[in-house]
Design a protein around this motif. Sequence first.
Motif, PDB file in Angstrom:
ATOM      1  N   LYS A  33       0.813  -1.219   0.000  1.00  0.00           N
ATOM      2  CA  LYS A  33       0.000   0.000   0.000  1.00  0.00           C
ATOM      3  C   LYS A  33       0.845   1.267   0.000  1.00  0.00           C
ATOM      4  N   ASN A  34       2.019   1.193   0.636  1.00  0.00           N
ATOM      5  CA  ASN A  34       2.875   2.377   0.740  1.00  0.00           C
ATOM      6  C   ASN A  34       4.334   1.967   0.527  1.00  0.00           C
ATOM      7  N   PRO A  35       4.778   1.918  -0.721  1.00  0.00           N
ATOM      8  CA  PRO A  35       6.156   1.504  -1.007  1.00  0.00           C
ATOM      9  C   PRO A  35       7.196   2.515  -0.532  1.00  0.00           C
ATOM     10  N   HIS A  36       6.754   3.651  -0.010  1.00  0.00           N
ATOM     11  CA  HIS A  36       7.689   4.653   0.521  1.00  0.00           C
ATOM     12  C   HIS A  36       7.901   4.497   2.029  1.00  0.00           C
ATOM     13  N   MET A  37       7.171   3.570   2.636  1.00  0.00           N
ATOM     14  CA  MET A  37       7.307   3.315   4.065  1.00  0.00           C
ATOM     15  C   MET A  37       8.720   2.809   4.364  1.00  0.00           C
ATOM     16  N   LYS A  72       7.714 -10.574   1.097  1.00  0.00           N
ATOM     17  CA  LYS A  72       7.188 -10.368  -0.257  1.00  0.00           C
ATOM     18  C   LYS A  72       7.101  -8.881  -0.525  1.00  0.00           C
ATOM     19  N   ALA A  73       8.241  -8.334  -0.849  1.00  0.00           N
ATOM     20  CA  ALA A  73       8.377  -6.924  -1.221  1.00  0.00           C
ATOM     21  C   ALA A  73       9.471  -6.871  -2.278  1.00  0.00           C
ATOM     22  N   SER A  74       9.497  -5.815  -3.057  1.00  0.00           N
ATOM     23  CA  SER A  74      10.480  -5.710  -4.134  1.00  0.00           C
ATOM     24  C   SER A  74      11.897  -5.644  -3.566  1.00  0.00           C
ATOM     25  N   ASP A  75      12.856  -6.029  -4.385  1.00  0.00           N
ATOM     26  CA  ASP A  75      14.263  -5.936  -3.984  1.00  0.00           C
ATOM     27  C   ASP A  75      14.636  -4.488  -3.668  1.00  0.00           C
ATOM     28  N   GLU A  76      14.036  -3.556  -4.403  1.00  0.00           N
ATOM     29  CA  GLU A  76      14.308  -2.128  -4.171  1.00  0.00           C
ATOM     30  C   GLU A  76      13.845  -1.713  -2.762  1.00  0.00           C
ATOM     31  N   ASN A 109      14.469   0.529   1.910  1.00  0.00           N
ATOM     32  CA  ASN A 109      13.464   0.914   2.900  1.00  0.00           C
ATOM     33  C   ASN A 109      13.505   0.098   4.189  1.00  0.00           C
ATOM     34  N   ILE A 110      14.271  -0.973   4.212  1.00  0.00           N
ATOM     35  CA  ILE A 110      14.335  -1.812   5.403  1.00  0.00           C
ATOM     36  C   ILE A 110      15.764  -1.791   5.938  1.00  0.00           C
ATOM     37  N   SER A 111      15.882  -1.385   7.185  1.00  0.00           N
ATOM     38  CA  SER A 111      17.190  -1.316   7.838  1.00  0.00           C
ATOM     39  C   SER A 111      17.213  -2.285   9.013  1.00  0.00           C
TER      40      SER A 111
END
Length: 118
Positions: free
Chosen positions: A43-47, A73-77, A82-84
């Motif tokens: 819903k929010n790929p900028h999260m 299940k999220a894009s490699d990008e 976005n994930i630290s």
Amino acid sequence: MFQAYVRTDLNYQNDNIYYVAGNAPPWSGEYNTIVNLENAFAKNPHMHLFLGLGYYDFACPFYPMEWAMAHLKASDEIKKNNISLGYYEAGHMVYIDRPAADKYHADLEKFVQASVPK
């Protein structure tokens, strides 16, 4: 198991009772954090997400959490940008160990600064 270990193997005796769950209500298992994160990123790929992992955390063991993030299940990008993940020589409560708490603070500060839209 903890009480048996402490009282039998370590021969430590007292009248205190160790509550493993801290008197928390029973976990139903109905809340699926991974699915909720996948839906949130869809819903929010900028999260942005920060996950602090204590090497000695028995509540949220670091390797299964690391594995879950790698297989989210999220894009490699999204996974890359976005994930630290932060790693700490501590247990579940990273903040009670001063060196781990200092590293945790620095990592969170860096995460927040990097997450602010430019």
